[in-house]
Design an enzyme around this catalytic site. Structure first.
Site, short mmCIF file in Angstrom:
data_model
loop_
_atom_site.label_atom_id
_atom_site.label_comp_id
_atom_site.label_asym_id
_atom_site.label_seq_id
_atom_site.Cartn_x
_atom_site.Cartn_y
_atom_site.Cartn_z
N ARG A 178 15.89 -13.61 2.03
CA ARG A 178 14.42 -13.82 1.89
C ARG A 178 13.54 -13.94 2.34
O ARG A 178 13.37 -12.52 2.49
CB ARG A 178 14.46 -14.99 0.70
CG ARG A 178 15.12 -15.30 -0.36
CD ARG A 178 15.03 -16.48 -1.20
NE ARG A 178 14.15 -16.11 -2.04
CZ ARG A 178 12.90 -17.46 -1.90
NH1 ARG A 178 12.75 -18.59 -2.17
NH2 ARG A 178 12.08 -17.59 -2.73
N CYS A 238 7.19 -21.71 2.83
CA CYS A 238 9.20 -21.40 2.29
C CYS A 238 8.35 -20.49 0.83
O CYS A 238 7.37 -19.61 0.71
CB CYS A 238 8.71 -22.67 1.23
SG CYS A 238 8.36 -24.04 0.65
#
Length: 282
Positions: A178, A238
């Site tokens: 990701r 994040c």
């Protein structure tokens, strides 16, 4: 006073009647899972905190998937569970600490120091053979007073202003794929903040799902951070400000103080097309 981690044996054998246990189990792809798991069995006396309802605020499309909750509302919720000024709090989940660490960070954000994450979570409790319960947790409502925060935050604007400089080092807690911009299923844009470094939150855990020893964490984090050896200038992010809290907990376990959280994280950053995006490795 336990302020970072506590193991299952210590919790079972030294727990005092006024300690408050928080069950933070949750799944991003199944928001009902946590409450269902809690009702099926939990550490005796535990109260349930839901990531979407208790540990997050209202999304407006520009502030990320899990914005910080209203501090006063959270304080009322915590007080209703019996958390007062000096109450020892222990938070646990079954996801490597990602949701328990969010609760840990939020209590510190409200100025509450005696809060720890159960190392190994619910699995460690079961593995040790300690009892579980389905009985309703007793309510001992009290007043939770907000005090000076023990943690700090930065805004997207602060990171934008520091791009291209060495004032801030952004550390992204998402998985490497990701981070590179691959396999993105949660946010509409893949990639990362330019200049960010990648430390997958699960890299702080050993094969058993426990946090690595402080000296190991220190060595690994220093190798990543380089010039920021005291953690000042380190910004955790994040996808939505949740797993980044695991990285901050790990950094403090390593004895490195002074890092901060970017609560909006990638889901807020990528909501504005004017903000730059990088792909590939760091």
């Amino acid at each position: 006073m336990h302020t970072h981690l506590i193991d299952a044996r210590t919790l079972a054998e030294t727990r005092q009647p006024d300690w408050v246990i928080l069950d933070c189990r949750f799944r991003l792809d199944d928001p009902e899972y946590g409450l269902q798991a809690y009702e099926a069995g939990r550490i005796p006396g535990a109260h349930y905190l839901n990531l979407d309802y208790h540990l997050s605020g209202t999304c407006n499309g520009q502030n990320g998937r899990h914005p910080l909750p209203d501090a006063q509302r959270l304080a009322v919720d915590l007080g209703a569970m019996g958390i007062g000024t000096d109450t020892q709090v222990v938070a646990y989940d079954d996801s490597g600490g990602m949701f328990a660490a969010r609760a840990w960070w939020l209590l510190r954000w409200l100025g509450h120091a005696p809060v720890a994450v159960l190392d190994g979570g619910y699995g460690a409790w079961l593995e040790a053979g300690y009892p579980v319960s389905t009985e309703r947790a007793p309510r001992r409502s009290t007043r939770f007073s907000i005090r000076a925060p023990l943690v700090d935050t930065v805004r997207a604007e602060d990171i934008l202003d520091a791009l291209g400089s060495t004032r801030l080092t952004v550390v992204d807690a998402r998985s490497p794929d990701r981070f590179r911009g691959e396999n993105e299923t949660l946010d509409p844009v893949g990639g990362h903040i330019p200049g960010a470094r990648n430390r997958f939150f699960r890299d702080n855990l050993d094969a058993r799902g426990r946090f690595k020893a402080p000296e190991v964490l220190r060595q690994e984090w220093l190798a990543l951070l380089g010039e920021h050896s005291d953690a000042n200038g380190v910004v955790h992010q994040c996808g939505s400000g949740v797993t980044a809290c695991v990285n901050q907990l790990a950094l403090e376990l390593a004895g490195l103080q002074g890092s901060v959280l970017y609560p909006g994280s990638w889901s807020e950053w990528c909501a504005d097309p004017a903000r730059p995006v990088a792909t590939g490795d760091a």
